[in-house]
Design an enzyme around this catalytic site. Structure first.
Site, PDB file in Angstrom:
ATOM      1  N   ASP A  83      -8.650  -3.819   4.890  1.00 22.40           N
ATOM      2  CA  ASP A  83      -8.200  -5.109   5.406  1.00 22.40           C
ATOM      3  C   ASP A  83      -7.586  -5.028   6.788  1.00 22.40           C
ATOM      4  O   ASP A  83      -7.306  -6.051   7.406  1.00 22.40           O
ATOM      5  CB  ASP A  83      -7.167  -5.722   4.440  1.00 22.40           C
ATOM      6  N   HIS A 100      -2.912   2.362   0.047  1.00 27.19           N
ATOM      7  CA  HIS A 100      -3.880   1.998  -0.979  1.00 27.19           C
ATOM      8  C   HIS A 100      -3.522   2.725  -2.262  1.00 27.19           C
ATOM      9  O   HIS A 100      -3.054   3.850  -2.219  1.00 27.19           O
ATOM     10  CB  HIS A 100      -5.302   2.387  -0.528  1.00 27.19           C
TER      11      HIS A 100
HETATM   12  N1  ACO Z   1       4.232  -0.156   4.492  1.00 25.17           N
HETATM   13  C1  ACO Z   1       5.355   0.577   4.312  1.00 25.17           C
HETATM   14  N2  ACO Z   1       5.582   1.385   3.244  1.00 25.17           N
HETATM   15  C2  ACO Z   1       4.621   1.423   2.311  1.00 25.17           C
HETATM   16  C3  ACO Z   1       3.414   0.700   2.421  1.00 25.17           C
HETATM   17  C4  ACO Z   1       3.244  -0.118   3.559  1.00 25.17           C
HETATM   18  N3  ACO Z   1       2.138  -0.827   3.720  1.00 25.17           N
HETATM   19  N4  ACO Z   1       2.637   0.940   1.349  1.00 25.17           N
HETATM   20  C5  ACO Z   1       3.318   1.805   0.569  1.00 25.17           C
HETATM   21  N5  ACO Z   1       4.507   2.096   1.148  1.00 25.17           N
HETATM   22  C6  ACO Z   1       5.504   3.066   0.652  1.00 25.17           C
HETATM   23  C7  ACO Z   1       6.312   2.480  -0.503  1.00 25.17           C
HETATM   24  O1  ACO Z   1       7.471   1.824  -0.043  1.00 25.17           O
HETATM   25  C8  ACO Z   1       6.613   3.730  -1.305  1.00 25.17           C
HETATM   26  O2  ACO Z   1       7.639   4.411  -0.641  1.00 25.17           O
HETATM   27  P1  ACO Z   1       8.717   5.293  -1.504  1.00 25.17           P
HETATM   28  O3  ACO Z   1       7.919   6.360  -2.180  1.00 25.17           O
HETATM   29  O4  ACO Z   1       9.678   5.801  -0.479  1.00 25.17           O
HETATM   30  O5  ACO Z   1       9.331   4.303  -2.464  1.00 25.17           O
HETATM   31  C9  ACO Z   1       5.327   4.577  -1.162  1.00 25.17           C
HETATM   32  O6  ACO Z   1       4.777   4.180   0.109  1.00 25.17           O
HETATM   33  C10 ACO Z   1       4.302   4.349  -2.254  1.00 25.17           C
HETATM   34  O7  ACO Z   1       4.025   2.958  -2.329  1.00 25.17           O
HETATM   35  P2  ACO Z   1       3.690   2.189  -3.673  1.00 25.17           P
HETATM   36  O8  ACO Z   1       3.965   0.733  -3.489  1.00 25.17           O
HETATM   37  O9  ACO Z   1       4.339   2.879  -4.817  1.00 25.17           O
HETATM   38  O10 ACO Z   1       2.123   2.472  -3.761  1.00 25.17           O
HETATM   39  P3  ACO Z   1       1.087   1.658  -4.634  1.00 25.17           P
HETATM   40  O11 ACO Z   1      -0.077   2.564  -4.822  1.00 25.17           O
HETATM   41  O12 ACO Z   1       1.729   1.053  -5.818  1.00 25.17           O
HETATM   42  O13 ACO Z   1       0.695   0.414  -3.661  1.00 25.17           O
HETATM   43  C11 ACO Z   1      -0.364  -0.946  -2.075  1.00 25.17           C
HETATM   44  C12 ACO Z   1      -0.479   0.308  -2.944  1.00 25.17           C
HETATM   45  C13 ACO Z   1       0.012  -2.161  -2.923  1.00 25.17           C
HETATM   46  C14 ACO Z   1      -1.745  -1.211  -1.447  1.00 25.17           C
HETATM   47  C15 ACO Z   1       0.699  -0.713  -0.970  1.00 25.17           C
HETATM   48  O14 ACO Z   1       0.332   0.391  -0.168  1.00 25.17           O
HETATM   49  C16 ACO Z   1       0.926  -1.953  -0.090  1.00 25.17           C
HETATM   50  O15 ACO Z   1       1.742  -2.807  -0.440  1.00 25.17           O
HETATM   51  N6  ACO Z   1       0.193  -2.061   1.077  1.00 25.17           N
HETATM   52  C17 ACO Z   1       0.300  -3.217   1.923  1.00 25.17           C
HETATM   53  C18 ACO Z   1      -0.564  -4.345   1.387  1.00 25.17           C
HETATM   54  C19 ACO Z   1      -2.042  -4.066   1.568  1.00 25.17           C
HETATM   55  O16 ACO Z   1      -2.500  -3.705   2.643  1.00 25.17           O
HETATM   56  N7  ACO Z   1      -2.818  -4.312   0.492  1.00 25.17           N
HETATM   57  C20 ACO Z   1      -4.278  -4.181   0.515  1.00 25.17           C
HETATM   58  C21 ACO Z   1      -4.728  -3.012  -0.293  1.00 25.17           C
HETATM   59  S1  ACO Z   1      -6.482  -2.875  -0.140  1.00 25.17           S
HETATM   60  C22 ACO Z   1      -7.070  -4.037  -1.186  1.00 25.17           C
HETATM   61  O17 ACO Z   1      -6.512  -4.401  -2.172  1.00 25.17           O
HETATM   62  C23 ACO Z   1      -8.301  -4.638  -0.813  1.00 25.17           C
END
Ligand code: ACO
Length: 424
Positions: free
Chosen positions: A359, A302
């Protein structure tokens, strides 16, 4: 000590005001920075940018705190109902019994759709994605209620918009679902209560109180979440003084994506994929960790919760109630639990503070309720409507509010002369 921040840029020092919120959150107000220095700030994904002051929702991602108008989400989920929580978000205070009943009466007064909207709904193929259907029909409502097209957001318009959209969006969703299964729509019966009425319009059968209550809880948990992607979209559209239907329709579009509300559909599809692949969730955890693989664990991580998502804890409990009540033995639940357990002790997820979000379990509940997977994100819309409308109202009442218009750092070609096609 000065309340101002000092910023030094190329030998010049600029003083900028510091703002502190009621929970001690601190921000540097950079509104005048460009005028003073010619410099702007850049912040990819608005990771560190406050877009407004808001009195609606407080969230502390590090501590896992979520409060609507000061009330902890745990207390609202335990003791409130969705209509009451919507009133609270929109009006700022919990309603008295009379206020609650008057609000619900107003919602109930919109228990049908204009026939033109029904015609539009009928034109969609049964395979259309419910989010596209919702976005288009919410925008189309503006064609049937011209009184909303005024530039001013009057008290009457504001109060009518929340009642109307809370009522009509659930009718649009249920009517479209009935069409996709080749059945006639079921009339809204507000006397059943908000969530039971929705389930009755969907399935045309007696709905268990506990099941309706679990849905109501889910809607409360989704009701607002401060300045996320879709809420910010509602505010950006609303900042141009576009009508409320246009603003909310924009929110629906932003919510649709997998990285936001679309994650609940993606979680179920992911769990299905793991099941069909033989159920080895460890293999999928490794895929999510592999930087050469674009696969992410849906429902994990998140932008603001870097400890745990308090809504996920409550949903997990609601999930148990619904599955037991409906006597559902869902193999996907075992996969979800295994996946969660494994990921929570995995170094990759621990280091990056990746926890299950709202979710992760909501899809399993929706599935148990019989809601089709491609409708999960639309369910999120139903819950988020009061939040979007409260944020839209707050925006329109802010007399200092400006049209949203970010700047950019241009990295393209410098000026060059046009050459005729024959000379190229
Ligand atoms: N699975 C694997 N790796 C992940 C995940 C995941 N679900 N989420 C983040 N990471 C990793 C990234 O690859 C990144 O790794 P790095 O530092 O080695 O490059 C690190 O964790 C940080 O991730 P970011 O994408 O920079 O974090 P951001 O805050 O931008 O993204 C997000 C948040 C979009 C929710 C992300 O965690 C994601 O894509 N999750 C999966 C989709 C999801 O469940 N979305 C619902 C969110 S809740 C809502 O909107 C209601």
């Amino acid at each position: 000590m000065s309340d101002n921040a000092k910023l030094e840029i190329k030998g010049n020092t600029y003083e900028l005001p510091v703002i502190t919120g009621t929970e001690g959150e601190t921000a540097i107000d950079i509104t005048t920075l460009r005028a003073k220095s010619g410099v702007i700030t850049i912040d990819n994904g608005f990771m560190n940018t406050g877009s407004c002051k808001s009195a609606i929702t407080f969230l502390d991602g590090e501590k896992g705190i979520l409060r609507y108008r000061g009330y902890p989400i745990e207390q609202l989920a335990e003791s409130s109902n969705f209509v009451e929580t919507s009133y609270l978000l929109f009006n700022g205070e919990l309603p008295t019994k009379a206020e609650h009943d008057a609000f619900y009466s107003k919602i109930s007064s919109f228990s049908s759709l204009p026939s033109g909207v029904k015609n539009i709904l009928n034109q969609f193929p049964a395979t259309a994605h419910p989010m596209g259907v919702l976005s288009a029909t919410i925008s189309a409502l503006s064609g049937f209620y011209p009184e909303y097209l005024t530039a001013e957001a009057t008290e009457e318009i504001k109060n009518k918009s929340i009642a109307q959209l809370m009522a009509q969006v659930k009718i649009i969703m249920a009517n479209f679902y009935r069409k996709t299964i080749g059945k006639d729509p079921v009339d809204s019966n507000p006397a059943l209560g908000y969530s039971k009425d929705f389930l009755n319009m969907m399935f045309d059968k007696e709905i268990d109180d506990e099941v309706a209550h679990a849905l109501d809880t889910l809607l409360i948990l989704h009701a607002d979440h401060e300045q996320n992607c879709s809420t910010s979209t509602v505010r950006v559209v609303g900042s141009s003084h576009a009508n409320v239907f246009a603003s909310i329709s924009g929110g629906v579009d932003a919510l649709w994506g997998q990285l936001h509300g679309g994650a609940n559909q993606a979680v179920l599809e992911m769990l299905d994929e793991i099941k069909n692949d033989g159920g080895d969730y460890k293999k999928f955890i490794n895929k999510a960790k592999d930087k050469d693989d674009s696969f992410r664990l849906m429902g994990f991580g998140h932008r603001v919760y870097k400890n745990f998502d308090p809504r996920a804890k409550i949903i997990k409990k609601a999930c148990d109630v619904v599955l037991e009540k409906l006597n559902v033995q869902d193999p996907l639940l075992a996969i979800a639990r295994g996946l969660e357990e494994e990921a929570l002790k995995d170094e990759y997820f621990v280091q990056r503070n990746l926890y299950p979000n709202v979710d992760f379990y909501s899809g399993i509940i929706y599935k148990a309720l019989g809601i089709p997977t491609n409708m999960f994100t639309a369910m999120f819309v139903l819950g988020r409507l009061p939040g979007w409308l409260s944020q839209w109202k707050e925006l329109r009442e802010d007399t200092t509010g400006k049209i949203a218009r970010p700047r950019q750092i241009y990295v393209g070609e410098n000026e060059r002369n046009y050459k005729k096609i024959s000379d190229r």
